[in-house]
Write an enzyme that holds these catalytic residues in place. Structure first.
Site, PDB file in Angstrom:
ATOM      1  CG  HIS A 288      -1.855  -1.057   1.402  1.00  0.00           C
ATOM      2  ND1 HIS A 288      -1.949  -1.844   2.537  1.00  0.00           N
ATOM      3  CD2 HIS A 288      -2.814  -1.512   0.552  1.00  0.00           C
ATOM      4  CE1 HIS A 288      -2.922  -2.717   2.381  1.00  0.00           C
ATOM      5  NE2 HIS A 288      -3.448  -2.561   1.192  1.00  0.00           N
TER       6      HIS A 288
ATOM      7  CE  LYS B  35     -14.524  -5.475   2.016  1.00  0.00           C
ATOM      8  NZ  LYS B  35     -13.370  -5.157   1.173  1.00  0.00           N
TER       9      LYS B  35
ATOM     10  NE  ARG C 104      -2.794  -7.666  -4.507  1.00  0.00           N
ATOM     11  CZ  ARG C 104      -3.543  -8.061  -3.487  1.00  0.00           C
ATOM     12  NH1 ARG C 104      -2.988  -8.212  -2.323  1.00  0.00           N
ATOM     13  NH2 ARG C 104      -4.809  -8.319  -3.618  1.00  0.00           N
TER      14      ARG C 104
ATOM     15  CB  SER D 109      -4.007  -6.629   4.716  1.00  0.00           C
ATOM     16  OG  SER D 109      -3.638  -5.382   4.222  1.00  0.00           O
TER      17      SER D 109
HETATM   18  O1  PNS Z   1      -8.710  -2.913   0.261  1.00  0.00           O
HETATM   19  P1  PNS Z   1      -9.974  -3.440  -0.347  1.00  0.00           P
HETATM   20  O2  PNS Z   1     -10.756  -4.217   0.689  1.00  0.00           O
HETATM   21  O3  PNS Z   1      -9.732  -4.215  -1.616  1.00  0.00           O
HETATM   22  O4  PNS Z   1     -10.861  -2.141  -0.743  1.00  0.00           O
HETATM   23  C1  PNS Z   1     -12.146  -2.288  -1.280  1.00  0.00           C
HETATM   24  C2  PNS Z   1     -12.889  -0.946  -1.366  1.00  0.00           C
HETATM   25  C3  PNS Z   1     -12.888  -0.228  -0.032  1.00  0.00           C
HETATM   26  C4  PNS Z   1     -12.216  -0.049  -2.387  1.00  0.00           C
HETATM   27  C5  PNS Z   1     -14.363  -1.264  -1.828  1.00  0.00           C
HETATM   28  O5  PNS Z   1     -14.907  -2.245  -0.995  1.00  0.00           O
HETATM   29  C6  PNS Z   1     -15.284  -0.042  -1.806  1.00  0.00           C
HETATM   30  O6  PNS Z   1     -15.129   0.875  -2.576  1.00  0.00           O
HETATM   31  N1  PNS Z   1     -16.262  -0.050  -0.898  1.00  0.00           N
HETATM   32  C7  PNS Z   1     -17.232   1.032  -0.745  1.00  0.00           C
HETATM   33  C8  PNS Z   1     -18.626   0.602  -1.200  1.00  0.00           C
HETATM   34  C9  PNS Z   1     -18.869   0.884  -2.675  1.00  0.00           C
HETATM   35  O7  PNS Z   1     -18.719   1.996  -3.149  1.00  0.00           O
HETATM   36  N2  PNS Z   1     -19.238  -0.150  -3.430  1.00  0.00           N
HETATM   37  C10 PNS Z   1     -19.578  -0.029  -4.841  1.00  0.00           C
HETATM   38  C11 PNS Z   1     -18.362  -0.193  -5.726  1.00  0.00           C
HETATM   39  S1  PNS Z   1     -18.436  -1.727  -6.516  1.00  0.00           S
END
Ligand code: PNS
Length: 163
Positions: free
Chosen positions: A17, A41, A90, A128
């Site tokens: 990150h 989560k 990645r 993570s």
């Molecule tokens: O580090 P991660 O868990 O891969 O991050 C995922 C994240 C936070 C980017 C994603 O879950 C997110 O944007 N969540 C907010 C909810 C949202 O907007 N969902 C619609 C998009 S598909």
């Protein structure tokens, strides 16, 4: 002025990150690291803890801010005044999910674009989840997370074991 959001769970922040954060803040004028506040989560660290840890490891960067968010990412982008979302890619396994997410976000808010940075090779395996697993079994995580994060992880694992 180009303002971008780098969203994620950051549970906890890793060198992978940090690589994306450091490279992004050279490209944009202002980078807001958005920390997902979603208990569904079941994160190991609370959102307050994750924000605090991110602040600590980015304190040398003068165009980075850390903020929690709870709803839709595009809403957070709108509130923040950011027209760009940055995500790290990645391996090919990330691609399908990231493509779906970026296209959905673009449908929801056409004014917000997603840009991908490919992870530096030395961090392409890192997540993570694996870091937490190694820490849970008492393994050495010093190559994966900054020392201060490793310390927090060890303390969290110790506290969990004593519950
Ligand atoms: O580090 P991660 O868990 O891969 O991050 C995922 C994240 C936070 C980017 C994603 O879950 C997110 O944007 N969540 C907010 C909810 C949202 O907007 N969902 C619609 C998009 S598909």
């Amino acid at each position: 002025m180009l303002k971008a959001i780098y969203p994620g769970s950051f549970d906890p922040v890793t060198y992978g990150h940090l690589d994306i954060i450091r490279r992004s803040c050279k490209i944009v004028d202002e980078l807001v690291v958005g920390v997902l506040n979603n208990n569904a989560k079941m994160p190991l660290f609370s959102v307050e803890e994750r924000v605090k840890m991110l602040k600590e490891v980015t304190k040398d960067l003068n165009n980075v801010a850390i903020a929690p968010f709870g709803g839709l990412l595009v809403e957070f982008a709108r509130e923040t005044g950011a027209a760009l979302i940055i995500r790290g890619l990645r391996a090919i396994t990330d691609f399908e999910y990231e493509l779906q997410m970026s296209q959905t976000n673009h449908k929801l808010e056409p004014g917000v674009e997603t840009m991908f940075l490919t992870t530096s090779i030395e961090y392409s395996y890192l997540s993570s989840t694996t870091v937490k697993e190694i820490a849970a079994f008492g393994g050495d995580i010093s190559q994966f997370v900054p020392e201060v994060i490793g310390k927090e992880l060890k303390e969290k694992m110790k506290a969990k074991r004593s519950v």
